[in-house]
Structure formats: structure tokens, C-alpha cells
Design an enzyme around this catalytic site. Structure first.
Site, PDB file in Angstrom:
ATOM      1  N   GLY A  76      27.810 -23.537 -17.272  1.00 57.75           N
ATOM      2  CA  GLY A  76      28.272 -23.429 -18.650  1.00 57.75           C
ATOM      3  C   GLY A  76      27.261 -23.965 -19.643  1.00 57.75           C
ATOM      4  N   ASP A  77      26.589 -25.043 -19.275  1.00 59.84           N
ATOM      5  CA  ASP A  77      25.551 -25.607 -20.146  1.00 59.84           C
ATOM      6  C   ASP A  77      24.379 -24.633 -20.287  1.00 59.84           C
ATOM      7  OD1 ASP A  77      26.758 -28.321 -20.500  1.00 59.84           O
ATOM      8  OD2 ASP A  77      26.504 -28.365 -18.337  1.00 59.84           O
TER       9      ASP A  77
END
Length: 486
Positions: A258-259
């Protein structure tokens, strides 16, 4: 155009080893720890990813005045920091891993902290950003009233990407895109909807909850991520949701995906891509990140776990004021190491992108010579590497001898290789279609015959080239020799 990451940081620790027996005291596995690695987590991980690829990035955050906070600063070497005091212990999240699987995670210092104050320096950094990522991990930074007022104004001027957290505040209205995962989106939508999201509603559940959040949050778009299934993009100016599939990759640890996605969104939006294109590229960036080994493959850039990098005292930790801390001198511009970003950067500078592919199981002199020859044909060399499952289907259950993460690491250690793209299919066509190299290189054993990928490569104006083949040196020969020795 500087990217500013604003949000909460934490120290992530991995204790890795093997579990071969149960404890005599209780029916729990005993993990023999063989490696301990720590890294910056949360907003710090996003900033590290961007800085590691050569993008100018500033991290606006707060630190605790403790040993974990000092370790975090060491892990953020190369990132421009504009920071204040959290007034709370630095959160530490420790995972115990047996092989490729997490056994347990325990958290320290993760009680709810007070909302920290934003100093003029911290607000100024956000006000001067060319793109903004709000990496909210529920630790209070995104709840600051001063910061929220500023972000509300900035949404009309620059791309603002908001990565929300269930314990954090709602995004400010007007952000370019909010990126909850499906579990987060479902939970948030359930709090707003009069009935449970998806009850009797047709279509993809991600699209259903995404539409609820789009109306509630008043953002320009919501991108609901679905792990290996990709994502769904809901836009205010579009009635139909856009499905964004993810390429197939073999990945054991999804941590950091997600990052990586929000980092990619910022880069692609800043480069002028429309949101649908930026979303597709960012989903591919996240898949490439996992395929290349994920967070375990990130280099350790920490230079001093014992204190601040400028060698002085840290006034911000004890007084609550902010300190603006650039990296030690101007860092040399590094090319992006993610394959798609590297290809974009090289093309943007008028360069030639070269790619080659294969299993590269047991590297030998023939590989080295062929790769070096391929690199001479252009300005970067990207290796399309068969995943472990792909190799097994092609070569049999006894192969590969070396796993994909180690094979990728060995390739990247070679001066002539600039990036590695792991693919899970039997052929590299899908990877090539995403990468679109100017030159596709294969060994000279194809000489006199048309390469299987030729038609695809030529469809975007690329060309196929063969380089000298060294028949006396082969992986199969090495494997047979090793089997005889064994």
C-alpha cells in the site's frame, strides 16, 4: 517539484528464522531467530521508497524522544526531515517470522497519543510541496487542525493523495484520491450507510463501498485496493467504476504494498498522468515491488542508530519545537530502481531502454557476458525474471535451484543490470507489454529464427536483438555437474 509525505512514523522490526519444533511449555512454535532487521515504517517507509528512487522528498512528522525514535532517524538517512515532538513513546511493531510466514506481531508504545502541534516549519514544507501524500496511521498527525486547514487549501493547487487509517480522521474534502484497502473501505462505509454496504447491491463490493465513501469524503476519487486482485477506481466525474487489475506475481509478504502504491500515485500524477493511468501504473508498481522481494529487499540506509545525523542535540525531542533537517549534503540523484519508473525516467531523458529475460538459475559466465553485451545497447538494462512458480512449470519441480528473491539480488549486484521485473507467467509477453522496451535482447541461440516476442515488441516500435551465445556454459550443465558431485 518536491513530494511531501506527511503523517505518522513507527519503527518496524522483523525477527526471522525457522520453526521446526513446538515449545515443551505450550503448543506454540519455537522460532530460531537467525536475522533481526529494523526499518522505518508508516509515513517513513513511503518517504524512504521515494528517496531511494531519486525523487526529492520531504517527510513532515513527529518523533518520540527515545531510542526507537533515534533509530528511526538513522533509517531515514537521505530523506529531508521537518519534524517535531510527538510527546509520546515511539511506536514499535515487531513481527516474528518463520520462513516466509508471520507467526505473531507485538506492538509497543501504540497507545493513542495526543494530537501533536504543527510548527511553522512543518506547515511551510506542506505549503511548498509539488505533491502531497498523507500517510495516516492513526497516530494524530493527520488530525492536526492547522494541518487540515492547510491541506484543504492545497487540494485546489497540487495532487493530494490520502492513505487513510481506521483510527484516523476523515480525509479533508477535495483530495485527488483516497486509497483505502477493501477491509478499511468496508468498515468506513458501514459507519456511514443506513444498511450494511453491499446488501442486495449488484456489482463489485469494492465499487459499492467506494461509491459511498466518494460521496461521504467529497474527494475527487477513491481507489479501493484489493490485494492481488488489483483495485477499483471511483471518480466523481465518472458514473462507472474502473477496474484496475494487478499483474500476477509470486509474493509471500504483502507488507509495504500500500505504501508503494501511494508513492507511485504521487510520482505519476506529478509527472502529468491522468488519474486512471496513474492508478494503473501505481498498481503495477506495487506488484513489481512485491515481486522483487517487498520490504525484505529494501536496502538498509541507516547510518547512525545512535542519534541525529547532524551530530548535534535534538532540540525538537525535548522542547516540542520543530527542526528542519536536510540530509548530509546534496545526495547524488539516483535512478529509480522500480522497472516501470526506471523505463519512464530513461525515456524522459531521451534514452534507450533495453530489456532481456530468463530464469537465471545458477548464474554463470555465459549469463554475465550476455548481460554485459545487452547493457551496451542502450542506457539501462531491465531483466524480466521468471518467478519460482514459472520456472517450475517450465523446468520441472526440481527447479529453480535458487529462489527468485536471491536470483533478483544476484542480478542487481551486477553493474550492468539496472532493475529486475519478476513475472509469474510462462512467457514474458505480459511483462514486456507493461515495460515496452526499445530493445528486447535474447541469446544468440535464436540466431536465424524469429524471436517469439518479435511481433509484440515491434507493435510499439521496438526491435529485437540477439547477443553472442556461449554454448559451453549453461545452467543445465552446472546443475548436472552439481548432481554428480552430490
Amino acid at each position: 517539484m518536491r513530494i511531501v509525505v506527511v503523517g505518522d512514523v513507527m519503527l518496524d522490526v522483523d525477527l526471522s528464522g525457522e520453526a521446526t519444533r513446538l515449545s515443551p511449555d505450550a503448543p506454540v512454535p519455537v522460532v530460531d531467530v537467525s536475522e533481526i532487521r529494523s526499518r522505518a515504517g508508516g509515513a517513513g517507509l513511503v518517504a524512504r521508497m521515494l528517496a531511494g528512487e531519486g525523487w526529492p522528498v520531504t517527510l513532515v512528522t513527529v518523533f518520540g524522544d527515545d531510542d526507537a525514535g533515534r533509530q528511526l532517524r538513522g533509517h531515514l538517512a537521505g530523506v529531508r526531515l521537518v519534524s517535531g515532538s510527538s510527546g509520546h513513546p515511539t511506536p514499535v511493531k515487531t513481527r516474528v517470522r518463520a520462513g516466509s510466514h508471520a507467526v505473531v506481531r507485538f506492538d509497543q508504545g501504540c497507545g493513542r497519543p495526543p494530537v501533536p502541534a504543527m510548527s511553522p516549519a512543518m506547515l511551510r514544507a506542506v505549503a511548498e510541496a509539488g505533491a502531497i501524500i498523507v500517510a495516516d496511521y492513526g497516530r494524530g498527525v493527520a488530525a492536526s487542525p492547522e494541518l487540515r486547514r492547510l491541506l484543504n487549501r492545497r487540494t485546489a493547487e497540487v495532487p493530494v493523495i490520502w492513505d487513510p487509517h481506521p483510527s484516523g480522521p476523515e480525509p479533508v474534502p477535495g483530495v485527488a484520491v483516497v486509497t483505502p484497502n477493501l477491509a478499511e473501505a468496508t468498515k468506513a462505509a458501514a459507519a456511514y450507510a443506513s444498511t450494511a454496504p453491499g446488501d442486495g447491491a449488484p456489482g463489485d463490493p469494492a465499487a459499492v463501498v467506494g461509491r459511498i465513501l466518494l460521496e461521504r469524503w467529497q474527494s475527487t476519487a477513491v481507489l479501493v485496493t484489493k490485494g492481488s486482485e488489483g483495485a477499483v477506481l471511483l471518480q466523481r466525474d465518472s458514473v462507472s467504476p474502473l477496474d484496475v487489475p494487478a499483474p500476477r506475481v509470486e509474493a509471500g509478504d504483502p507488507c509495504g504494498a500500500g505504501d508503494r502504491l501511494v508513492a507511485g500515485l504521487a510520482v505519476h500524477l506529478l509527472a502529468g498522468s491522468a488519474l486512471p493511468e496513474a492508478a494503473e501504473l501505481a498498481v503495477n508498481d506495487a506488484a513489481d515491488f512485491l515481486g522483487a522481494g517487498g520490504v525484505s529487499a529494501l536496502p538498509d540506509r541507516s547510518t547512525d542508530h545512535g542519534g541525529p545525523r547532524d551530530g548535534g542535540g535534538d532540540a525538537s525531542a525535548s522542547t516540542g519545537t520543530s527542526v528542519e533537517r536536510p540530509a548530509d549534503g546534496p545526495a547524488p540523484l539516483r535512478r529509480p530502481t522500480e522497472p516501470l519508473l526506471l523505463a519512464r525516467a530513461v525515456r524522459g531523458n531521451g534514452g534507450t531502454v533495453v530489456a532481456t529475460g530468463g530464469c537465471f538459475d545458477l548464474l554463470h559466465a555465459g549469463h554475465v557476458r550476455s548481460l554485459a553485451a545487452a547493457r551496451e545497447l542502450g542506457d539501462c538494462l531491465i531483466v524480466c525474471l521468471n518467478s519460482d512458480s514459472s520456472v517450475r512449470r517450465l523446468k520441472g519441480q526440481e527447479r529453480p535451484i535458487i529462489g527468485q528473491q536471491d536470483r533478483a539480488e544476484l542480478l542487481l549486484a551486477m553493474e550492468c543490470v539496472d532493475a529486475v521485473m519478476v513475472f509469474d507467467e510462462d512467457t514474458p509477453e505480459a511483462a514486456l507489454d507493461r515495460l515496452r522496451p526499445d530493445i528486447w535482447v535474447k541469446g544468440g541461440d535464436y540466431k536465424g529464427s524469429r524471436l517469439p516476442e518479435a511481433e509484440l515488441v515491434e507493435s510499439w516500435g521496438g526491435r529485437c536483438v540477439t547477443v553472442p551465445y556461449h554454448p559451453a556454459r549453461s545452467t543445465t550443465g552446472l546443475a548436472d555437474a552439481l548432481a554428480k558431485v552430490g
